[in-house]
Design a protein around this motif. Structure first.
Motif, PDB file in Angstrom:
ATOM      1  N   THR A  55       8.993 -21.989  53.638  1.00 26.83           N
ATOM      2  CA  THR A  55       8.756 -23.424  53.519  1.00 26.83           C
ATOM      3  C   THR A  55       8.116 -23.763  52.188  1.00 26.83           C
ATOM      4  O   THR A  55       8.518 -24.687  51.505  1.00 26.83           O
ATOM      5  N   ARG A  56       7.108 -22.971  51.817  1.00 24.34           N
ATOM      6  CA  ARG A  56       6.433 -23.238  50.547  1.00 24.34           C
ATOM      7  C   ARG A  56       7.392 -23.091  49.378  1.00 24.34           C
ATOM      8  O   ARG A  56       7.377 -23.868  48.442  1.00 24.34           O
ATOM      9  N   GLN A  57       8.250 -22.068  49.445  1.00 27.04           N
ATOM     10  CA  GLN A  57       9.190 -21.855  48.355  1.00 27.04           C
ATOM     11  C   GLN A  57      10.210 -22.977  48.279  1.00 27.04           C
ATOM     12  O   GLN A  57      10.625 -23.377  47.215  1.00 27.04           O
ATOM     13  N   LYS A  58      10.596 -23.519  49.425  1.00 31.71           N
ATOM     14  CA  LYS A  58      11.625 -24.553  49.445  1.00 31.71           C
ATOM     15  C   LYS A  58      11.097 -25.884  48.942  1.00 31.71           C
ATOM     16  O   LYS A  58      11.815 -26.675  48.345  1.00 31.71           O
ATOM     17  N   GLU A  59       9.813 -26.152  49.180  1.00 26.99           N
ATOM     18  CA  GLU A  59       9.250 -27.444  48.811  1.00 26.99           C
ATOM     19  C   GLU A  59       9.129 -27.610  47.296  1.00 26.99           C
ATOM     20  O   GLU A  59       9.162 -28.707  46.788  1.00 26.99           O
ATOM     21  N   ILE A  60       8.979 -26.502  46.583  1.00 28.58           N
ATOM     22  CA  ILE A  60       8.771 -26.574  45.136  1.00 28.58           C
ATOM     23  C   ILE A  60       9.984 -25.994  44.432  1.00 28.58           C
ATOM     24  O   ILE A  60      10.281 -24.824  44.565  1.00 28.58           O
ATOM     25  N   ARG A  61      10.711 -26.831  43.720  1.00 30.82           N
ATOM     26  CA  ARG A  61      11.854 -26.355  42.945  1.00 30.82           C
ATOM     27  C   ARG A  61      11.553 -26.555  41.475  1.00 30.82           C
ATOM     28  O   ARG A  61      11.341 -27.666  41.011  1.00 30.82           O
ATOM     29  N   ARG A  62      11.484 -25.442  40.766  1.00 34.13           N
ATOM     30  CA  ARG A  62      11.196 -25.532  39.339  1.00 34.13           C
ATOM     31  C   ARG A  62      12.374 -26.160  38.597  1.00 34.13           C
ATOM     32  O   ARG A  62      13.521 -25.990  38.979  1.00 34.13           O
ATOM     33  N   ALA A  63      12.044 -26.877  37.547  1.00 29.55           N
ATOM     34  CA  ALA A  63      13.099 -27.476  36.730  1.00 29.55           C
ATOM     35  C   ALA A  63      13.958 -26.381  36.122  1.00 29.55           C
ATOM     36  O   ALA A  63      13.463 -25.337  35.709  1.00 29.55           O
ATOM     37  N   LYS A  64      15.244 -26.606  36.110  1.00 30.81           N
ATOM     38  CA  LYS A  64      16.179 -25.635  35.567  1.00 30.81           C
ATOM     39  C   LYS A  64      16.875 -26.207  34.349  1.00 30.81           C
ATOM     40  O   LYS A  64      16.988 -27.419  34.193  1.00 30.81           O
ATOM     41  N   LYS A  65      17.343 -25.307  33.508  1.00 34.06           N
ATOM     42  CA  LYS A  65      18.110 -25.735  32.353  1.00 34.06           C
ATOM     43  C   LYS A  65      19.367 -26.442  32.847  1.00 34.06           C
ATOM     44  O   LYS A  65      20.088 -25.939  33.687  1.00 34.06           O
ATOM     45  N   GLY A  66      19.600 -27.620  32.342  1.00 38.28           N
ATOM     46  CA  GLY A  66      20.758 -28.388  32.788  1.00 38.28           C
ATOM     47  C   GLY A  66      20.387 -29.536  33.697  1.00 38.28           C
ATOM     48  O   GLY A  66      21.181 -30.433  33.937  1.00 38.28           O
ATOM     49  N   ASP A  67      19.159 -29.520  34.251  1.00 39.58           N
ATOM     50  CA  ASP A  67      18.716 -30.658  35.042  1.00 39.58           C
ATOM     51  C   ASP A  67      18.624 -31.890  34.145  1.00 39.58           C
ATOM     52  O   ASP A  67      18.248 -31.798  32.983  1.00 39.58           O
ATOM     53  N   THR A  68      18.960 -33.034  34.691  1.00 38.13           N
ATOM     54  CA  THR A  68      18.855 -34.250  33.901  1.00 38.13           C
ATOM     55  C   THR A  68      17.411 -34.714  33.844  1.00 38.13           C
ATOM     56  O   THR A  68      16.630 -34.470  34.757  1.00 38.13           O
ATOM     57  N   VAL A  69      17.057 -35.373  32.771  1.00 39.31           N
ATOM     58  CA  VAL A  69      15.705 -35.896  32.623  1.00 39.31           C
ATOM     59  C   VAL A  69      15.659 -37.301  33.199  1.00 39.31           C
ATOM     60  O   VAL A  69      16.682 -37.956  33.349  1.00 39.31           O
ATOM     61  N   PRO A  70      14.457 -37.789  33.566  1.00 43.62           N
ATOM     62  CA  PRO A  70      14.368 -39.136  34.130  1.00 43.62           C
ATOM     63  C   PRO A  70      14.937 -40.181  33.181  1.00 43.62           C
ATOM     64  O   PRO A  70      14.779 -40.105  31.971  1.00 43.62           O
ATOM     65  N   MET A  71      15.592 -41.170  33.753  1.00 39.56           N
ATOM     66  CA  MET A  71      16.234 -42.211  32.968  1.00 39.56           C
ATOM     67  C   MET A  71      15.230 -43.309  32.630  1.00 39.56           C
ATOM     68  O   MET A  71      14.444 -43.709  33.485  1.00 39.56           O
ATOM     69  N   PRO A  72      15.231 -43.807  31.398  1.00 39.15           N
ATOM     70  CA  PRO A  72      14.301 -44.880  31.035  1.00 39.15           C
ATOM     71  C   PRO A  72      14.713 -46.200  31.682  1.00 39.15           C
ATOM     72  O   PRO A  72      15.846 -46.351  32.145  1.00 39.15           O
ATOM     73  N   PRO A  73      13.806 -47.183  31.725  1.00 41.52           N
ATOM     74  CA  PRO A  73      14.151 -48.490  32.304  1.00 41.52           C
ATOM     75  C   PRO A  73      15.343 -49.116  31.586  1.00 41.52           C
ATOM     76  O   PRO A  73      15.534 -48.933  30.387  1.00 41.52           O
ATOM     77  N   LEU A  74      16.148 -49.849  32.343  1.00 39.28           N
ATOM     78  CA  LEU A  74      17.345 -50.464  31.786  1.00 39.28           C
ATOM     79  C   LEU A  74      17.045 -51.869  31.277  1.00 39.28           C
ATOM     80  O   LEU A  74      16.248 -52.599  31.867  1.00 39.28           O
ATOM     81  N   ASP A  75      17.713 -52.237  30.194  1.00 37.48           N
ATOM     82  CA  ASP A  75      17.591 -53.578  29.627  1.00 37.48           C
ATOM     83  C   ASP A  75      18.940 -54.279  29.690  1.00 37.48           C
ATOM     84  O   ASP A  75      19.984 -53.652  29.879  1.00 37.48           O
ATOM     85  N   ASP A  76      18.909 -55.592  29.499  1.00 34.85           N
ATOM     86  CA  ASP A  76      20.152 -56.347  29.396  1.00 34.85           C
ATOM     87  C   ASP A  76      20.856 -56.013  28.086  1.00 34.85           C
ATOM     88  O   ASP A  76      20.247 -55.503  27.134  1.00 34.85           O
ATOM     89  N   ALA A  77      22.148 -56.321  28.034  1.00 39.67           N
ATOM     90  CA  ALA A  77      22.899 -56.119  26.793  1.00 39.67           C
ATOM     91  C   ALA A  77      22.307 -56.982  25.687  1.00 39.67           C
ATOM     92  O   ALA A  77      21.964 -58.143  25.916  1.00 39.67           O
ATOM     93  N   PRO A  78      22.177 -56.440  24.470  1.00 41.10           N
ATOM     94  CA  PRO A  78      21.587 -57.219  23.372  1.00 41.10           C
ATOM     95  C   PRO A  78      22.521 -58.289  22.822  1.00 41.10           C
ATOM     96  O   PRO A  78      22.080 -59.179  22.089  1.00 41.10           O
ATOM     97  N   PHE A  79      23.817 -58.203  23.156  1.00 38.60           N
ATOM     98  CA  PHE A  79      24.774 -59.208  22.680  1.00 38.60           C
ATOM     99  C   PHE A  79      25.974 -59.205  23.622  1.00 38.60           C
ATOM    100  O   PHE A  79      26.220 -58.239  24.349  1.00 38.60           O
ATOM    101  N   LEU A  80      26.705 -60.302  23.614  1.00 39.22           N
ATOM    102  CA  LEU A  80      27.917 -60.407  24.418  1.00 39.22           C
ATOM    103  C   LEU A  80      29.132 -60.036  23.578  1.00 39.22           C
ATOM    104  O   LEU A  80      29.219 -60.386  22.397  1.00 39.22           O
ATOM    105  N   ALA A  81      30.059 -59.329  24.196  1.00 32.76           N
ATOM    106  CA  ALA A  81      31.298 -58.985  23.502  1.00 32.76           C
ATOM    107  C   ALA A  81      32.143 -60.240  23.321  1.00 32.76           C
ATOM    108  O   ALA A  81      32.231 -61.086  24.216  1.00 32.76           O
ATOM    109  N   GLU A  82      32.774 -60.345  22.158  1.00 36.35           N
ATOM    110  CA  GLU A  82      33.627 -61.495  21.872  1.00 36.35           C
ATOM    111  C   GLU A  82      35.105 -61.133  21.929  1.00 36.35           C
ATOM    112  O   GLU A  82      35.964 -61.972  21.634  1.00 36.35           O
ATOM    113  N   VAL A  83      35.388 -59.888  22.298  1.00 35.19           N
ATOM    114  CA  VAL A  83      36.775 -59.432  22.447  1.00 35.19           C
ATOM    115  C   VAL A  83      36.876 -58.679  23.771  1.00 35.19           C
ATOM    116  O   VAL A  83      35.872 -58.159  24.274  1.00 35.19           O
TER     117      VAL A  83
END
Length: 477
Positions: A55-83
């Motif tokens: 149980t103890r081993q299962k609860e803690i999973r070390r980060a592995k190479k290839g794991d994705t990093v946390p995503m930063p907060p999302l913002d609105d588009a800085p401009f609208l496409a005209e095409v």
């Protein structure tokens, strides 16, 4: 020295040596006595001890190479496409398909280097140009000093990169060389992909993703009209009475919604969403739809995680084997890579596995049938495995299938009975488990679903922070 004195001296020396050895032996015995004696444990004790260690081993999973990093907060588009952007994306990927890139492995202490090529488009004119560069130690370096950029989130070919100069431009395609390991896994030398960036958060691409995914789900359901449900007798999978078209759609959104970003938005308390949180969650959903709309049949085709879940519907080999063995008439490729990469196969497999888990949760907890909670229990099994779901149903009923609401409700009560105390402790202990996060995602998506069609107004553009890694005019030796 007399013989008597010599004998006395020798005796004293032997006594001292014996005393020192006895003291050392006693100290060692004292240390060893703190350790459990294997011969004194019963088989039940040994089993509990092994379970505790697992149980103890299962609860803690070390980060592995290839794991994705946390995503930063999302913002609105800085401009609208005209095409129109879909033709621009098509042109960019066509041009990238004619290019070549290379990968140089680490040699003699020199870090590995990966060549890549970016297709950058002007959102006012639709003009596309190709810019070469390379990635080294997750640092991006471009050959064109006139292109300034900001790396908000490095995640390989799906990194979030904003173009700061020239203005009104964005990355609409990326040709990314693969290392030998991923070459073998994906059976290709490079991938062409449109990575998400905030400039792509355009209404056209959001709608393109929504339309594409809806059409694929509808087609998958039609192709399963001859396959009978194992959960509902005589009901074809095309028209499962428990899961609707929207449920299959929302489950895919939940699978790809970044858990850390989701928790940062919703918090831990069950409360009504205010306008700010609703907008942030809508952006999180629209990000997924933009990736699908921009990449169409290649969306999430090359992605996988530490649990071996792959593709649009995040299937694992274990789940796919269940589908292959129990839904033989579904006509799903028995090649795991193909079955998870092809969206039609993947969605058909999703529908089949949800049906399988639907039959299982009703078997484990018959009162669940007809409550409207079945889809949440089956979906939670699909996402995080059946163990926690079965335990919760057997011990606490169905209220916990709304984990955030249930946790808040039990936490506010002045007195709890024994069963409720156990449930509260269980929810607290596991509130970060993927099963419960998935359920919270599903409920959150459903809460804002009626308002997803309304387009958000474009906010005033705010100058971004300085680039994290802006390497257009500098290259390491």
């Amino acid at each position: 020295m007399s013989l008597k004195k010599s004998a006395t001296l020798i005796s004293s020396i032997f006594f001292l040596l014996f005393a020192m050895e006895a003291f050392t032996w006693a100290a060692e015995e004292k240390v060893d006595s703190t350790k459990p004696n294997g011969s004194g444990l019963t088989s039940s004790d040994k089993k509990k001890q092994k379970q505790s260690k697992r149980t103890r081993q299962k609860e803690i999973r070390r980060a592995k190479k290839g794991d994705t990093v946390p995503m930063p907060p999302l913002d609105d588009a800085p401009f609208l496409a005209e095409v129109p952007l879909l033709p621009v994306l098509k042109e960019a990927k066509t041009r990238l398909s004619r290019e070549k890139v290379w990968y140089l492995p680490e040699v003699d202490g020199r870090p590995a280097r990966r060549q890549l090529k970016l297709a950058i488009a002007d959102f006012k004119t639709g003009k596309v140009r190709i810019v070469s560069g390379y990635e080294e130690k997750q640092g991006l370096y471009l050959d064109d000093p006139g292109v300034r950029f900001s790396v908000h989130w490095w995640n390989g070919f799906n990194s979030s990169i904003d173009v700061l100069e020239p203005e009104n431009t964005a990355i609409v395609g990326l040709l990314y060389a693969l290392d030998p390991k991923r070459k073998a896994a994906l059976r290709r030398d490079a991938v062409i992909y449109t990575p998400y960036s905030r400039a792509l958060l355009q209404p056209e691409l959001v709608e393109a993703g929504r339309r594409y995914l809806s059409e694929k789900i509808a087609q998958a359901r039609r192709e399963l009209r001859h396959v009978n449900s194992r959960a509902k007798s005589r009901a074809p999978l095309e028209n499962c009475p428990v899961f609707s078209h929207a449920d299959y759609f929302n489950l895919i959104l939940a699978e790809h919604m970044d858990p850390e970003s989701f928790r940062a938005i919703t918090g831990r308390e069950h409360t009504e969403f205010d306008t700010t949180r609703e907008r942030r969650l809508t952006r999180l959903i629209n990000r997924i739809l933009v990736i699908i709309g921009s990449n169409q049949e290649d969306a999430y085709k090359f992605t996988g995680n530490y649990a071996s879940a792959r593709g649009l519907t995040q299937f694992t080999p274990i789940g796919m084997r269940v589908v292959w063995n129990r839904y033989t008439e579904a006509d799903i490729s028995t090649d795991f890579l193909e079955a998870t990469a092809d969206h039609l196969f993947a969605i058909k497999a999703e529908i089949c596995l949800l049906d399988h888990y639907l039959s299982e949760v009703v078997r484990v907890h018959p009162p669940l049938s007809g409550t409207g909670y079945e889809k949440y229990a089956a979906g939670a099994c699909y996402n995080g495995g059946p163990k926690n779901v079965f335990y919760g149903l057997r011990n606490f009923g169905t209220g916990w299938l709304y984990p955030m609401r249930r946790l808040s409700d039990l936490g506010r009560r002045e007195s709890l009975n024994r069963k409720e105390k156990r449930e509260l402790e269980w929810l607290k202990k596991n509130h970060n488990h993927e099963t419960f996060i998935y359920l919270n995602k599903m409920h959150a998506i459903e809460r804002i679903a009626p308002r997803q069609d309304a387009q958000e107004p474009l906010q005033t553009y705010i100058e971004p922070d300085p680039p994290v890694q802006s390497g257009g005019d500098s290259r390491p030796n």
